[in-house]
Design a protein around this motif. Structure first.
Motif, short mmCIF file in Angstrom:
data_model
loop_
_atom_site.label_atom_id
_atom_site.label_comp_id
_atom_site.label_asym_id
_atom_site.label_seq_id
_atom_site.Cartn_x
_atom_site.Cartn_y
_atom_site.Cartn_z
N UNK A 396 25.30 -12.92 57.68
CA UNK A 396 26.64 -13.24 58.18
C UNK A 396 27.33 -14.17 57.19
N UNK A 397 28.43 -13.71 56.60
CA UNK A 397 29.11 -14.49 55.56
C UNK A 397 30.28 -15.29 56.10
N UNK A 398 30.82 -14.91 57.25
CA UNK A 398 31.95 -15.62 57.82
C UNK A 398 31.43 -16.87 58.55
N UNK A 399 31.92 -18.04 58.17
CA UNK A 399 31.40 -19.30 58.72
C UNK A 399 31.61 -19.41 60.22
N UNK A 400 32.78 -18.98 60.70
CA UNK A 400 33.05 -19.06 62.12
C UNK A 400 32.12 -18.14 62.91
N UNK A 401 31.93 -16.92 62.40
CA UNK A 401 31.04 -15.98 63.07
C UNK A 401 29.61 -16.50 63.07
N UNK A 402 29.20 -17.09 61.94
CA UNK A 402 27.86 -17.66 61.86
C UNK A 402 27.68 -18.75 62.91
N UNK A 403 28.67 -19.61 63.04
CA UNK A 403 28.59 -20.71 63.99
C UNK A 403 28.44 -20.19 65.42
N UNK A 404 29.27 -19.23 65.79
CA UNK A 404 29.22 -18.69 67.14
C UNK A 404 27.92 -17.93 67.43
N UNK A 405 27.48 -17.14 66.43
CA UNK A 405 26.27 -16.35 66.64
C UNK A 405 25.03 -17.23 66.67
N UNK A 406 25.00 -18.25 65.83
CA UNK A 406 23.84 -19.16 65.84
C UNK A 406 23.73 -19.87 67.18
N UNK A 407 24.85 -20.32 67.70
CA UNK A 407 24.85 -21.00 69.00
C UNK A 407 24.40 -20.06 70.11
N UNK A 408 24.93 -18.83 70.11
CA UNK A 408 24.56 -17.86 71.14
C UNK A 408 23.08 -17.49 71.03
N UNK A 409 22.60 -17.27 69.81
CA UNK A 409 21.21 -16.86 69.62
C UNK A 409 20.24 -17.95 70.07
N UNK A 410 20.56 -19.20 69.76
CA UNK A 410 19.69 -20.31 70.17
C UNK A 410 19.60 -20.38 71.69
#
Length: 590
Positions: A396-410
């Motif tokens: 995931x290269x988009x910082x905003x997408x990374x932030x949201x996905x990391x939070x959801x995955x955790x």
């Protein structure tokens, strides 16, 4: 094919000859309003015109979706082309000769022209056989049995290759295109002469984004194998980078800002006929990063169709990695078991498919749900699932997408978010052959300082008489964007008019900055030179205020750290005194 760089003189010649109103007017009904032409934006759906074209400055801008730029940007966006391809397209349209050496190691321009001509002859020939000869009766009956209307078949230029050994070969020979036909795999040469490669097959022409036929797919009407026969790779065609139906559906894809990706040609055709004109298909190969990147020039919202069985679900997990490498998240439609998009549309109807499309789920959500099921089995299984999620996050290269996905995955996995984020940014443990994704430009919040920076660049570009004043102010030192400061410096050092710097500038600024620049170009804000002078002073003052505010904040933090014991008393006193002095200086300038 490697596209080379054209000389600046040639790019400028193309820009000067290409009438931006004429080019855009071929796609948009424009009406003159003052110095601009206005119309409905072709890049999003609207009822009130917010799309403006300024022929004097050579820019367009939509104040509804913030898309804008030069005539090159319009062609790139509308036709899904790269910059060199857009230059070539406009040069061809206006009869401007460009150097042939742009195609490094490939065929010459004349050889490529012959290949395009050969494909065009073949497409015309196949169409003629289907619609105008007795040989076309059986395939016409076949198309009718598949529910493909004549108007739809015509729109996709479907045809039929007769069973005779050398029908197309003779047509190419007559026009001096035999060698080009051999290179394209339309015909083959052997001891008995030149023979057609496609025989007794319904033909599906594959077109590039400019509408040129680059290849063919052919389907038998009996039980012969292979069922489908596709053109081989050629200088015009790469199956891993080509999307079937993109030319036919691109305007709808842009307007709806989405594409529906299916597996087969007929699936794409039937969906288009049912009203889903944004449907496209691969070209007989598994989904590739390159295909998604081509599609991504038109939209980032791609919905892929999968079988609803277990195999289809697993295929969606494999596709997710391809989507992420292409810089997309991706959604999936899971077609009920026993159907494909073609048969589903015919049996259930367009509304049923529309419901599936509206309910398309994020591929990453299905992936996380699968990992959560695995994680529930044991502590070790949870750790392995977390590792797989971290590996996927690395794509995931988009910082905003990374932030949201990391939070959801955790949250889904019940693991520490900080650990997952750290692992998700570490180098990948295993690599595949697919090319690395290029970071997508991320929209940043635009504050007063950022507006001032692009405002100064705009004024310097369109008002050469103010360049020396801007340069003497040394305002570039206050820019937060060092790259944009360098752009401003080069513009101010130049005596060239704005048109001569358009192509150069397009390579130096982000899409967001390009949009802001085009808005300034078509808007009234900097039209008047006296108003532009006032704006320059305001922008310089705004950037100076921002710099001083940042200095105050830095000194405040330094004083706070010193007072908390992290520095000596002398250091705390010095920081406090500097802060007081800076505030007084700021107050005296108000």
């Amino acid at each position: 094919m490697t596209m080379g760089r054209f000389g600046d003189d040639k790019i400028e010649e193309v820009r000067q000859r290409a009438d931006i109103v004429e080019i855009i007017g071929a796609h948009v009904r424009l009406k003159r309003t003052g110095r601009n032409f206005v119309g409905l934006c072709p890049f999003h759906q609207e009822k009130t015109p917010s799309f403006s074209v300024n022929p004097e400055r050579g820019f367009f801008h939509c104040f509804g979706c913030n898309t804008g730029g030069t005539v090159f940007n319009f062609i790139m966006k509308m036709e899904g082309l790269t910059f060199p391809e857009a230059v070539r397209s406009l040069a061809d349209r206006y009869g401007i000769d460009l150097p042939e050496q742009e195609y490094s190691g490939g065929p010459t321009r004349s050889e490529r022209d012959a290949m395009y001509a050969a494909n065009q002859v073949a497409a015309d020939f196949f169409e003629h056989v289907l619609w105008k000869t007795p040989d076309g009766q059986h395939p016409r009956d076949y198309l009718e049995s598949r529910g493909i209307a004549k108007e739809t078949a015509r729109a996709f230029r479907l045809g039929f290759a007769p069973a005779r050994i050398a029908s197309l070969a003779k047509a190419l020979e007559k026009r001096g295109l035999r060698e080009a036909g051999i290179k394209l795999g339309l015909v083959r040469q052997d001891a008995d002469g030149t023979r057609d490669m496609f025989r007794a097959r319904v033909m599906f022409p594959i077109r590039d984004t400019q509408g040129r036929v680059v290849a063919f797919g052919g389907r038998v009407l009996d039980d012969r194998q292979p069922k489908y026969l596709n053109s081989p790779e050629s200088p015009l065609y790469s199956k891993t980078r080509t999307i079937y139906g993109l030319y036919e559906g691109r305007s709808t894809i842009i307007a709806k800002d989405r594409a529906i990706l299916v597996e087969g040609y007929v699936d794409a055709i039937m969906l288009a006929q049912a009203g889903f004109k944004e449907a496209v298909a691969g070209c007989g190969t598994a989904l590739t990063v390159e295909q998604l990147r081509v599609l991504g020039r038109h939209t980032k919202n791609v919905i892929a169709c999968f079988d609803g069985d277990e195999a289809g679900r697993k295929a969606s997990l494999r596709a997710l990695e391809i989507f992420l490498q292409a810089g997309m998240i991706g959604r999936g439609i899971f077609i009920p078991s026993g159907y494909d998009p073609d048969t589903f549309i015919r049996d259930r109807g367009a509304q049923a498919f529309a419901d599936l499309a509206e309910g398309a789920e994020l591929l990453i959500d299905y992936f996380l749900a699968e990992q959560a099921r695995e994680a529930a089995k044991s502590l070790e299984a949870r750790a392995r699932a977390a590792e797989r999620v971290a590996e996927m996050l690395k794509l995931v290269t988009n910082s905003f997408e990374f932030d949201l996905l990391a939070s959801r995955a955790a949250s889904v996995l019940g693991i520490g978010e900080e650990v997952l984020r750290r692992e998700g940014r570490a180098p990948r443990r295993f690599h595949r052959e697919a090319p690395q994704a290029q970071p997508r430009p991320v929209a940043q919040p635009v504050d007063a300082g950022a507006r001032a920076e692009i405002g100064l660049v705009s004024i310097a570009l369109f008002h050469p008489e103010l360049r020396s004043f801007i340069a003497e102010s040394r305002v570039g030192a206050d820019f937060a964007d060092s790259g944009l400061a360098a752009v401003l410096s080069e513009i101010c050092a130049s005596e060239e008019p704005h048109g001569a710097m358009q192509a150069w500038l397009a390579e130096r600024i982000t899409p967001e900055q390009q949009s802001q620049l085009s808005a300034a170009a078509v808007g009234p804000l900097i039209e008047d030179i006296d108003h532009a002078r006032v704006l320059v002073a305001d922008y310089i003052a705004a950037l100076e205020r921002r710099r001083r505010q940042r200095e105050v904040e830095q000194l405040r933090r330094a004083a706070a750290q010193a007072s908390m014991g992290r520095g000596g008393e002398d250091e705390a006193a010095q920081a406090a005194q500097a802060l007081i002095s800076l505030r007084r200086a700021s107050d005296s300038r108000r």
